[in-house]
Design an enzyme around this catalytic site. Structure first.
Site, PDB file in Angstrom:
ATOM      1  N   ASN A  59       0.856  -1.181   0.000  1.00  0.00           N
ATOM      2  CA  ASN A  59       0.000   0.000   0.000  1.00  0.00           C
ATOM      3  C   ASN A  59       0.898   1.238   0.000  1.00  0.00           C
ATOM      4  OD1 ASN A  59      -1.799   2.057   0.600  1.00  0.00           O
ATOM      5  ND2 ASN A  59      -2.335   1.287   2.650  1.00  0.00           N
ATOM      6  N   TRP A  60       0.946   1.918  -1.147  1.00  0.00           N
ATOM      7  CA  TRP A  60       1.843   3.086  -1.247  1.00  0.00           C
ATOM      8  C   TRP A  60       1.315   4.276  -0.449  1.00  0.00           C
ATOM      9  CZ3 TRP A  60       3.750   3.822  -7.032  1.00  0.00           C
ATOM     10  CH2 TRP A  60       4.448   2.685  -7.423  1.00  0.00           C
ATOM     11  N   LYS A  61       0.030   4.228  -0.065  1.00  0.00           N
ATOM     12  CA  LYS A  61      -0.612   5.391   0.591  1.00  0.00           C
ATOM     13  C   LYS A  61      -0.415   6.632  -0.297  1.00  0.00           C
ATOM     14  CE  LYS A  61      -0.104   3.030   4.945  1.00  0.00           C
ATOM     15  NZ  LYS A  61       0.086   3.077   6.386  1.00  0.00           N
ATOM     16  N   HIS A  68      -9.298   0.740   5.161  1.00  0.00           N
ATOM     17  CA  HIS A  68      -8.015   0.911   5.854  1.00  0.00           C
ATOM     18  C   HIS A  68      -8.250   1.823   7.066  1.00  0.00           C
ATOM     19  CE1 HIS A  68      -3.962   2.171   6.777  1.00  0.00           C
ATOM     20  NE2 HIS A  68      -3.554   1.088   6.140  1.00  0.00           N
ATOM     21  N   GLU A 106      -6.664   4.191   8.235  1.00  0.00           N
ATOM     22  CA  GLU A 106      -6.480   5.630   7.986  1.00  0.00           C
ATOM     23  C   GLU A 106      -7.718   6.227   7.334  1.00  0.00           C
ATOM     24  OE1 GLU A 106      -2.758   5.250   5.907  1.00  0.00           O
ATOM     25  OE2 GLU A 106      -1.791   4.682   7.785  1.00  0.00           O
ATOM     26  N   GLU A 146      -5.185  -5.655  10.537  1.00  0.00           N
ATOM     27  CA  GLU A 146      -4.184  -4.625  10.777  1.00  0.00           C
ATOM     28  C   GLU A 146      -4.436  -3.965  12.133  1.00  0.00           C
ATOM     29  OE1 GLU A 146      -2.241  -3.340   6.905  1.00  0.00           O
ATOM     30  OE2 GLU A 146      -3.887  -1.970   7.272  1.00  0.00           O
ATOM     31  N   GLY A 189       2.636   1.689  11.020  1.00  0.00           N
ATOM     32  CA  GLY A 189       3.570   2.809  10.920  1.00  0.00           C
ATOM     33  C   GLY A 189       4.275   3.120  12.226  1.00  0.00           C
ATOM     34  N   SER A 192       3.679  -2.718  10.274  1.00  0.00           N
ATOM     35  CA  SER A 192       5.137  -2.765  10.433  1.00  0.00           C
ATOM     36  C   SER A 192       5.755  -4.085   9.956  1.00  0.00           C
ATOM     37  CB  SER A 192       5.526  -2.455  11.885  1.00  0.00           C
ATOM     38  OG  SER A 192       5.085  -1.151  12.239  1.00  0.00           O
TER      39      SER A 192
END
Ligand code: PGA
Length: 254
Positions: A11-13, A97, A99, A169, A175, A215
């Site tokens: 996932n490049w975000k 996700h 986020e 997750e 992160g 992570s």
């Protein structure tokens, strides 16, 4: 050992311009050309999707989006629909996700529609679930996961569970450099599989792929993948460098 084919998804975000994506794909496609026994998914920002799709053509790399709206079209400024993604050959979409749940108020009711509409558009949903630090501390992890699974999968048709990928997750591991231990990840993913068995039967639950995310790095992927119920990884930070991500993809070969 299960016979579920592992999936390693990156996932490049909100990272990488088109020129950065081009350089990445040139290097990455070479590095993973000999990867075997694993599905690879790269999820760049919308702006790079077509370019990454072209760069991945002829390789085994699948290209996914990081979100989509549930309506096929409409007055939803700033959004992108599933049919739009399907038409440009996108095969996967990350949904829910943490986020997106946290910063963009994404909720289970929206996700139920997104998951269902992704299946209708023949795009494979990667549905993310996970608890916060406070929820784990308070012993509420299983309750949270159960409600996210029931909510996110509420609208799917009978028989479609195995067309969906679940990503566990834990929010406290994203992160932060704080990976769940393989034991915690395995225990929690085992619980997710049991919950899915309760919802859709043991046969389907035994076939659905459940990934771990939070992570994941080249030096912890093998220990995670050694666990029976962990079928792959959703990788954030460590997927941004082709060398690191290719090592994760080729965890069996290094
Ligand atoms: P991370 O992100 O690997 O940087 O922890 C994982 C994710 O957000 O999917």
């Amino acid at each position: 050992m299960s016979d579920r084919t592992p999936i390693i998804a990156g996932n490049w975000k909100m990272y990488k311009t088109n020129s950065e994506a081009a350089a990445y794909m040139t290097e990455f496609t070479g590095l993973v050309a000999d990867a075997a026994g694993v599905e690879i998914v790269v999820c760049p920002p919308f702006t790079c999707l077509e370019q990454v799709r072209d760069a991945a053509a002829g390789s085994k790399i699948r290209v996914g989006a990081q979100n989509a709206h549930f309506q096929p079209e409409g007055a939803y400024t700033g959004e992108v629909s599933l049919p739009m993604l399907a038409e440009i050959g996108i095969t996967d979409v990350i949904l829910g996700h943490s986020e997106r749940r946290q910063y963009f108020c994404e909720n289970d009711a929206d996700l139920a529609l997104k998951v269902d509409r992704a299946l209708v558009a023949s795009i494979r949903p990667i549905l993310c679930v996970g608890e916060t630090d406070a929820e784990r501390e308070a012993g509420k992890t299983m309750e949270k996961l159960k409600s996210q699974l029931a909510g996110g999968l509420a609208a799917i048709d009978e028989g479609r569970l195995t067309d969906i990928v679940i990503a566990y997750e834990p929010i406290w591991a994203i992160g932060t450099g704080k990976t769940a231990t393989p034991g915690i990840a395995e225990e929690t993913i085992g619980f997710i599989r049991e919950t899915l068995a309760g919802m859709h039967g043991a046969e389907a639950a035994g076939r659905v792929r459940i990934l771990y995310g939070g992570s994941v790095k080249p030096d912890n992927i093998s220990a995670l993948m050694a666990e029976d119920d962990i079928d792959g990884a959703l990788v954030g930070g460590a997927c941004l460098a082709p060398a690191d991500f290719s090592q994760i993809v080729k965890y069996k070969q290094v």
